[in-house]
Write a protein that holds these residues in place. Structure first.
Motif, PDB file in Angstrom:
ATOM      1  N   ILE A  51     -14.413  83.772  14.988  1.00  0.00           N
ATOM      2  CA  ILE A  51     -14.980  82.424  14.972  1.00  0.00           C
ATOM      3  C   ILE A  51     -16.418  82.566  14.522  1.00  0.00           C
ATOM      4  N   SER A  52     -16.829  81.764  13.550  1.00  0.00           N
ATOM      5  CA  SER A  52     -18.211  81.817  13.067  1.00  0.00           C
ATOM      6  C   SER A  52     -18.717  80.406  12.801  1.00  0.00           C
ATOM      7  N   GLN A  53     -20.039  80.294  12.767  1.00  0.00           N
ATOM      8  CA  GLN A  53     -20.635  78.984  12.495  1.00  0.00           C
ATOM      9  C   GLN A  53     -21.722  79.145  11.443  1.00  0.00           C
ATOM     10  N   SER A  64     -18.746  73.170  10.191  1.00  0.00           N
ATOM     11  CA  SER A  64     -19.506  74.423  10.083  1.00  0.00           C
ATOM     12  C   SER A  64     -18.860  75.571  10.865  1.00  0.00           C
ATOM     13  N   ILE A  65     -17.858  75.256  11.694  1.00  0.00           N
ATOM     14  CA  ILE A  65     -17.220  76.276  12.525  1.00  0.00           C
ATOM     15  C   ILE A  65     -15.934  76.753  11.866  1.00  0.00           C
ATOM     16  N   GLY A  66     -15.880  78.044  11.570  1.00  0.00           N
ATOM     17  CA  GLY A  66     -14.713  78.619  10.895  1.00  0.00           C
ATOM     18  C   GLY A  66     -13.887  79.486  11.825  1.00  0.00           C
ATOM     19  N   LEU A  67     -12.593  79.537  11.546  1.00  0.00           N
ATOM     20  CA  LEU A  67     -11.655  80.361  12.305  1.00  0.00           C
ATOM     21  C   LEU A  67     -10.869  81.222  11.331  1.00  0.00           C
ATOM     22  N   GLN A  68     -10.784  82.508  11.634  1.00  0.00           N
ATOM     23  CA  GLN A  68      -9.962  83.446  10.877  1.00  0.00           C
ATOM     24  C   GLN A  68      -9.094  84.207  11.863  1.00  0.00           C
ATOM     25  N   HIS A  70      -5.508  87.284  12.185  1.00  0.00           N
ATOM     26  CA  HIS A  70      -4.520  88.165  11.564  1.00  0.00           C
ATOM     27  C   HIS A  70      -3.274  87.405  11.116  1.00  0.00           C
ATOM     28  N   PHE A  71      -3.103  86.189  11.559  1.00  0.00           N
ATOM     29  CA  PHE A  71      -1.895  85.412  11.324  1.00  0.00           C
ATOM     30  C   PHE A  71      -1.991  84.463  10.145  1.00  0.00           C
ATOM     31  N   PHE A  72      -3.137  84.397   9.466  1.00  0.00           N
ATOM     32  CA  PHE A  72      -3.249  83.645   8.216  1.00  0.00           C
ATOM     33  C   PHE A  72      -4.324  84.265   7.348  1.00  0.00           C
ATOM     34  N   GLU A  73      -4.302  83.944   6.058  1.00  0.00           N
ATOM     35  CA  GLU A  73      -5.068  84.713   5.078  1.00  0.00           C
ATOM     36  C   GLU A  73      -6.541  84.387   4.926  1.00  0.00           C
ATOM     37  N   SER A  74      -6.957  83.146   5.146  1.00  0.00           N
ATOM     38  CA  SER A  74      -8.345  82.811   4.884  1.00  0.00           C
ATOM     39  C   SER A  74      -8.954  82.045   6.048  1.00  0.00           C
ATOM     40  N   GLU A  75     -10.253  81.834   5.976  1.00  0.00           N
ATOM     41  CA  GLU A  75     -10.934  81.074   7.018  1.00  0.00           C
ATOM     42  C   GLU A  75     -10.597  79.595   6.881  1.00  0.00           C
ATOM     43  N   ILE A  76     -10.452  78.929   8.024  1.00  0.00           N
ATOM     44  CA  ILE A  76     -10.206  77.502   8.047  1.00  0.00           C
ATOM     45  C   ILE A  76     -11.282  76.867   8.926  1.00  0.00           C
ATOM     46  N   SER A  77     -11.879  75.777   8.440  1.00  0.00           N
ATOM     47  CA  SER A  77     -12.946  75.145   9.206  1.00  0.00           C
ATOM     48  C   SER A  77     -12.430  73.902   9.929  1.00  0.00           C
ATOM     49  N   ASN A  78     -13.194  73.500  10.931  1.00  0.00           N
ATOM     50  CA  ASN A  78     -12.893  72.285  11.699  1.00  0.00           C
ATOM     51  C   ASN A  78     -11.457  72.316  12.224  1.00  0.00           C
ATOM     52  N   ALA A  79     -11.042  73.462  12.757  1.00  0.00           N
ATOM     53  CA  ALA A  79      -9.649  73.649  13.173  1.00  0.00           C
ATOM     54  C   ALA A  79      -9.450  73.655  14.682  1.00  0.00           C
ATOM     55  N   ILE A  80     -10.525  73.848  15.440  1.00  0.00           N
ATOM     56  CA  ILE A  80     -10.376  74.053  16.882  1.00  0.00           C
ATOM     57  C   ILE A  80     -10.553  72.743  17.636  1.00  0.00           C
ATOM     58  N   LYS A  81      -9.485  72.340  18.314  1.00  0.00           N
ATOM     59  CA  LYS A  81      -9.493  71.101  19.098  1.00  0.00           C
ATOM     60  C   LYS A  81     -10.038  71.339  20.503  1.00  0.00           C
ATOM     61  N   LYS A  82      -9.606  72.438  21.131  1.00  0.00           N
ATOM     62  CA  LYS A  82      -9.952  72.702  22.526  1.00  0.00           C
ATOM     63  C   LYS A  82      -9.958  74.199  22.786  1.00  0.00           C
ATOM     64  N   ILE A  83     -10.891  74.637  23.641  1.00  0.00           N
ATOM     65  CA  ILE A  83     -10.956  76.026  24.076  1.00  0.00           C
ATOM     66  C   ILE A  83     -10.952  76.038  25.606  1.00  0.00           C
ATOM     67  N   GLN A  84     -10.064  76.850  26.164  1.00  0.00           N
ATOM     68  CA  GLN A  84     -10.054  77.101  27.604  1.00  0.00           C
ATOM     69  C   GLN A  84     -10.309  78.589  27.789  1.00  0.00           C
ATOM     70  N   ILE A 128     -22.089  78.122  19.927  1.00  0.00           N
ATOM     71  CA  ILE A 128     -21.418  77.691  18.700  1.00  0.00           C
ATOM     72  C   ILE A 128     -20.874  76.275  18.814  1.00  0.00           C
ATOM     73  N   PHE A 129     -20.282  75.931  19.949  1.00  0.00           N
ATOM     74  CA  PHE A 129     -19.582  74.647  20.075  1.00  0.00           C
ATOM     75  C   PHE A 129     -20.397  73.551  20.744  1.00  0.00           C
ATOM     76  N   ASP A 130     -21.646  73.819  21.075  1.00  0.00           N
ATOM     77  CA  ASP A 130     -22.480  72.873  21.815  1.00  0.00           C
ATOM     78  C   ASP A 130     -22.533  71.468  21.193  1.00  0.00           C
ATOM     79  N   LYS A 131     -22.682  71.376  19.900  1.00  0.00           N
ATOM     80  CA  LYS A 131     -22.837  70.069  19.240  1.00  0.00           C
ATOM     81  C   LYS A 131     -21.567  69.619  18.522  1.00  0.00           C
ATOM     82  N   SER A 132     -20.472  70.307  18.738  1.00  0.00           N
ATOM     83  CA  SER A 132     -19.214  69.949  18.069  1.00  0.00           C
ATOM     84  C   SER A 132     -18.414  68.992  18.955  1.00  0.00           C
TER      85      SER A 132
END
Length: 140
Positions: A51-53, A64-68, A70-84, A128-132
């Motif tokens: 996870i990067s910002q 601005s927040i990216g997720l990469q 092992h289960f997919f090939e490239s970074e995807i942004s604005n993908a995370i709905k919730k973190i526990q 990272i997620f403070d203002k998201s």
């Protein structure tokens, strides 16, 4: 034991969940970009997420927040709905449209990390997620 697997859970719709165990967390900032790496090996992980910002003044905080992983090939942004997160688990819910793009709706990581690594991970998630718009449930 560190392992990885894809689990299919049944609800009204089929939900694909990536589940793996992680014994390694790396949190650092490079060129003003905060980065979280979580995986099963520090050198050659088979199962991991990153996870990067990268803040660009022309895009939203969510974009601005990216997720990469092992289960997919490239970074995807604005993908995370919730973190526990707690000391033993990190669960990430993927936004519906993004989940369809990468083929999963949830990432479930069993954490086997030291207290210091958990504290650093906890702080980086807050930073990272403070203002998201991502919902964060942090439980120490």
């Amino acid at each position: 034991m560190v392992s990885g697997k894809i689990i299919a859970e049944k609800a009204t719709n089929m939900i694909s969940t990536i589940k793996f165990s992680a014994n390694f967390v790396s949190c650092y900032t490079e060129h003003n970009v905060p980065v979280i790496g979580i995986g099963d090996d520090p050198e050659e992980p088979k199962h991991y997420i990153i996870i990067s910002q990268f803040i660009d003044k022309n895009e939203s905080f969510d974009d601005s927040i990216g997720l990469q992983g092992h289960f997919f090939e490239s970074e995807i942004s604005n993908a995370i709905k919730k973190i526990q997160i707690n000391k033993s688990h990190l669960i990430i819910d993927i936004k519906e449209g993004k989940g369809q793009k990468i083929g999963i709706d949830k990432i479930h990581i069993d954490l086997y990390i030291a207290n210091e690594e958990f504290e650093q991970l906890y702080q980086y998630i807050i930073d990272i997620f403070d203002k998201s718009t991502t919902i964060i449930e942090l439980k120490k």
